[in-house]
Design an enzyme around this catalytic site. Structure first.
Site, PDB file in Angstrom:
ATOM      1  N   HIS A  83     -33.159 -17.092  48.784  1.00 16.00           N
ATOM      2  CA  HIS A  83     -33.164 -18.048  47.663  1.00 16.00           C
ATOM      3  C   HIS A  83     -31.778 -18.162  47.039  1.00 16.00           C
ATOM      4  O   HIS A  83     -31.057 -17.164  46.944  1.00 16.00           O
ATOM      5  CB  HIS A  83     -34.240 -17.697  46.634  1.00 16.00           C
ATOM      6  CG  HIS A  83     -34.105 -16.375  45.953  1.00 16.00           C
ATOM      7  ND1 HIS A  83     -33.460 -16.228  44.740  1.00 16.00           N
ATOM      8  CD2 HIS A  83     -34.544 -15.137  46.298  1.00 16.00           C
ATOM      9  CE1 HIS A  83     -33.526 -14.950  44.384  1.00 16.00           C
ATOM     10  NE2 HIS A  83     -34.166 -14.272  45.301  1.00 16.00           N
ATOM     11  N   ASP A  85     -31.188 -19.332  43.867  1.00 13.38           N
ATOM     12  CA  ASP A  85     -31.133 -19.214  42.402  1.00 13.38           C
ATOM     13  C   ASP A  85     -30.949 -17.768  41.963  1.00 13.38           C
ATOM     14  O   ASP A  85     -31.245 -16.830  42.699  1.00 13.38           O
ATOM     15  CB  ASP A  85     -32.401 -19.791  41.752  1.00 13.38           C
ATOM     16  CG  ASP A  85     -33.676 -19.023  42.102  1.00 13.38           C
ATOM     17  OD1 ASP A  85     -33.858 -18.675  43.285  1.00 13.38           O
ATOM     18  OD2 ASP A  85     -34.480 -18.763  41.189  1.00 13.38           O
ATOM     19  N   ASP A 146     -28.722 -10.867  44.265  1.00 12.18           N
ATOM     20  CA  ASP A 146     -30.100 -11.355  44.381  1.00 12.18           C
ATOM     21  C   ASP A 146     -30.074 -12.855  44.080  1.00 12.18           C
ATOM     22  O   ASP A 146     -30.061 -13.238  42.922  1.00 12.18           O
ATOM     23  CB  ASP A 146     -30.994 -10.598  43.407  1.00 12.18           C
ATOM     24  CG  ASP A 146     -32.448 -11.041  43.474  1.00 12.18           C
ATOM     25  OD1 ASP A 146     -32.788 -11.807  44.378  1.00 12.18           O
ATOM     26  OD2 ASP A 146     -33.226 -10.633  42.595  1.00 12.18           O
ATOM     27  N   GLU A 180     -36.879 -19.279  43.212  1.00 10.54           N
ATOM     28  CA  GLU A 180     -37.698 -18.104  43.549  1.00 10.54           C
ATOM     29  C   GLU A 180     -37.913 -17.229  42.325  1.00 10.54           C
ATOM     30  O   GLU A 180     -38.988 -16.685  42.113  1.00 10.54           O
ATOM     31  CB  GLU A 180     -37.021 -17.294  44.657  1.00 10.54           C
ATOM     32  CG  GLU A 180     -37.908 -16.224  45.284  1.00 10.54           C
ATOM     33  CD  GLU A 180     -37.825 -14.858  44.614  1.00 10.54           C
ATOM     34  OE1 GLU A 180     -38.624 -13.988  44.950  1.00 10.54           O
ATOM     35  OE2 GLU A 180     -36.961 -14.649  43.721  1.00 10.54           O
ATOM     36  N   GLU A 181     -36.878 -17.106  41.502  1.00  7.91           N
ATOM     37  CA  GLU A 181     -36.940 -16.190  40.359  1.00  7.91           C
ATOM     38  C   GLU A 181     -37.936 -16.645  39.296  1.00  7.91           C
ATOM     39  O   GLU A 181     -38.304 -15.874  38.424  1.00  7.91           O
ATOM     40  CB  GLU A 181     -35.544 -16.025  39.734  1.00  7.91           C
ATOM     41  CG  GLU A 181     -34.515 -15.396  40.666  1.00  7.91           C
ATOM     42  CD  GLU A 181     -34.765 -13.921  40.937  1.00  7.91           C
ATOM     43  OE1 GLU A 181     -35.742 -13.361  40.406  1.00  7.91           O
ATOM     44  OE2 GLU A 181     -33.972 -13.336  41.691  1.00  7.91           O
ATOM     45  N   ASP A 203     -34.229 -10.535  51.163  1.00 11.07           N
ATOM     46  CA  ASP A 203     -34.292 -10.448  49.698  1.00 11.07           C
ATOM     47  C   ASP A 203     -34.639  -9.020  49.279  1.00 11.07           C
ATOM     48  O   ASP A 203     -35.161  -8.797  48.193  1.00 11.07           O
ATOM     49  CB  ASP A 203     -35.351 -11.451  49.196  1.00 11.07           C
ATOM     50  CG  ASP A 203     -35.189 -11.796  47.720  1.00 11.07           C
ATOM     51  OD1 ASP A 203     -34.154 -11.450  47.132  1.00 11.07           O
ATOM     52  OD2 ASP A 203     -36.121 -12.405  47.152  1.00 11.07           O
ATOM     53  N   HIS A 386     -30.688  -8.430  38.476  1.00 12.84           N
ATOM     54  CA  HIS A 386     -31.011  -9.093  37.204  1.00 12.84           C
ATOM     55  C   HIS A 386     -30.281  -8.424  36.035  1.00 12.84           C
ATOM     56  O   HIS A 386     -30.741  -8.515  34.901  1.00 12.84           O
ATOM     57  CB  HIS A 386     -32.521  -9.105  36.916  1.00 12.84           C
ATOM     58  CG  HIS A 386     -33.333  -9.789  37.990  1.00 12.84           C
ATOM     59  ND1 HIS A 386     -34.640 -10.149  37.805  1.00 12.84           N
ATOM     60  CD2 HIS A 386     -33.023 -10.190  39.246  1.00 12.84           C
ATOM     61  CE1 HIS A 386     -35.102 -10.721  38.912  1.00 12.84           C
ATOM     62  NE2 HIS A 386     -34.130 -10.748  39.802  1.00 12.84           N
TER      63      HIS A 386
HETATM   64 ZN   LIG Z   1     -34.596 -12.198  45.055  1.00 13.77          ZN
END
Ligand SMILES: [Zn+2]
Length: 419
Positions: A83, A85, A146, A180-181, A203, A386
């Site tokens: 992903h 994003d 990520d 995705e997030e 991922d 994150h």
């Molecule tokens: Zn991810």
């Protein structure tokens, strides 16, 4: 400027993370933020420059591309997916990646915010990277490994396969998703257009991890209807829905059955929202377990707790509603054992010890598995995701690329053996 096919995985990664692609859970648009396409456009251009001529970005922000087969054998079509994003939890604007050569094992103070310190105490895994290169952010933002690690690694694997025609493989599909997030990575995916039989999301975290299990998940909603009356004249009449809601919450077990007290393979029930007035109150829960039976049992247990409270308040009424969220992808993967077997073979071929893990959450992989693309999750190296302390080891990125290249070859090789 370098030609696209001359970039290394790390060079790609360092460029990609500087593009802000944060998704937004409050947006009603697809993709949730238009800026995600800024990275998607670049990867399409770079794929084209490599010779992947069908690479395309659609209006929803998905990138589809094909590396054609270079073998005469009939090989199932596999897809590598990640992903673009980054998480809404932490800023992704003006990311300044810092490459630390020959990491010495000492604390790393991030230059733009000296309160942000990476240490081997907090990240034991850092110790494995002593003497190697790692990449961090600069202190004000997340890094975006990520999942731009996954994007860069897939791009590098694609580049390798295209520039090494002697490496035999079937048709390989590449898929980059937005959002995705915020749990919408597959919302507008055209699975037919993708045209793959099996997939692998890139991922995952530590070197060697291979994830084939996610939670199974439901949402439960309890609505309490009280009996309203003027509070001055409410004796023996009024039944307060808020008090009943509070009683239900108070009766939830505290030492088990809740996310703050469970780990590994234990599921839970978790209240996520309360809303209401004296007349009517709504309680929202998420329910989790690895098995369908466990999930059902957890839901039943919640319902029983609520019913017991209601029995003490016979004039109140209750509605109990369960909504399916997602299911453990292992249910699907167990019907296609070769997807995991070939991945394990590719890890071994790359000199990587396989560490099978379960995800205590859902992924795009679980959704993809149930819409026709059985899809375990391969490591990328990302750590501390994150957060401002997000980092990644260059060794892990390179190994992830090697695993994908070997995996493409394992599928080709095994196809002949089965005739
Ligand atoms: Zn991810």
């Amino acid at each position: 400027m370098l030609k696209a096919y001359n970039y290394t995985c790390v060079e790609r990664f360092i460029r990609y993370v500087q593009i802000d692609t944060q998704s937004d859970p409050k947006s009603g648009q697809y993709p949730s933020t238009e800026k995600q396409k800024n990275l998607s456009k670049i990867v399409v251009e770079e794929l084209m420059a490599m010779g992947v001529t069908d690479a395309v970005l659609d209006g929803f922000g998905y990138v589809y591309a094909t590396i054609p087969s270079n073998t005469d054998k009939q090989v199932p079509v596999i897809c590598f997916c990640s992903h673009v994003d980054t998480a809404p939890d932490c800023s992704g604007t003006n990311v300044k990646p810092v490459l630390h050569h020959n990491y010495d094992g000492k604390n790393i103070t991030l230059p733009d915010d000296t309160t942000q310190v990476l240490s081997t105490n907090e990240f034991k895994y850092l110790k494995e990277h002593i003497g190697q290169s790692i990449i961090t952010a600069s202190g004000n933002t997340l890094l975006g490994a990520d999942d731009k690690a996954g994007v860069a690694e897939i791009m590098d694997a694609a580049n390798f396969l295209i520039t090494h025609p002697e490496v035999k493989h079937g048709t390989i599909k590449i898929l980059f998703t937005p959002d995705e997030e915020i749990g919408k990575g597959t919302a507008n995916l055209d699975i037919k257009k993708l045209g793959a039989d099996f997939g692998y999301t890139l991922d995952g975290g530590e070197l060697g991890t291979l994830e084939d299990e996610t939670f199974s998940a439901d949402a439960a909603e309890i609505t309490i209807h009280g009996v309203i009356a003027h509070p001055g004249y409410a004796k023996d009449t009024l039944v307060n829905a808020l008090k009943i809601a509070g009683e239900i919450l108070a009766r939830l077990p505290k030492r088990q059955f809740s996310p703050e007290t469970t780990d590994k393979r234990k599921g839970f029930v978790h209240p996520v929202r309360v809303e209401g007035l004296a007349e009517k109150a709504t309680l929202e829960f998420i329910v989790r377990d690895f098995t369908r039976e466990g999930l059902k049992a957890n839901t039943k247990r919640l319902q029983k707790i609520a019913e017991e409270v209601l029995q003490k308040n016979p004039k109140a009424k209750m509605e109990f509603k369960v909504t399916e969220q997602y299911r453990n992808m292992k249910e699907v993967l167990d019907q296609h054992l070769q997807v995991m077997q070939y991945a394990e073979e590719a890890y071994k071929k790359s000199g990587v010890k396989v560490r099978k893990q379960s995800i205590r959450g859902g992924t795009d992989g679980s959704r993809l598995s149930f819409i026709g693309l059985p899809c375990p999750n391969i490591f990328t190296g990302m750590q501390g995701i994150h957060s401002k302390k997000e980092w990644i080891g260059v060794r892990d990125m390179k190994k992830s690329v090697e695993v994908m290249v070997n995996l493409a070859q394992v599928w080709e090789k095994r196809s002949s053996e089965r005739g």
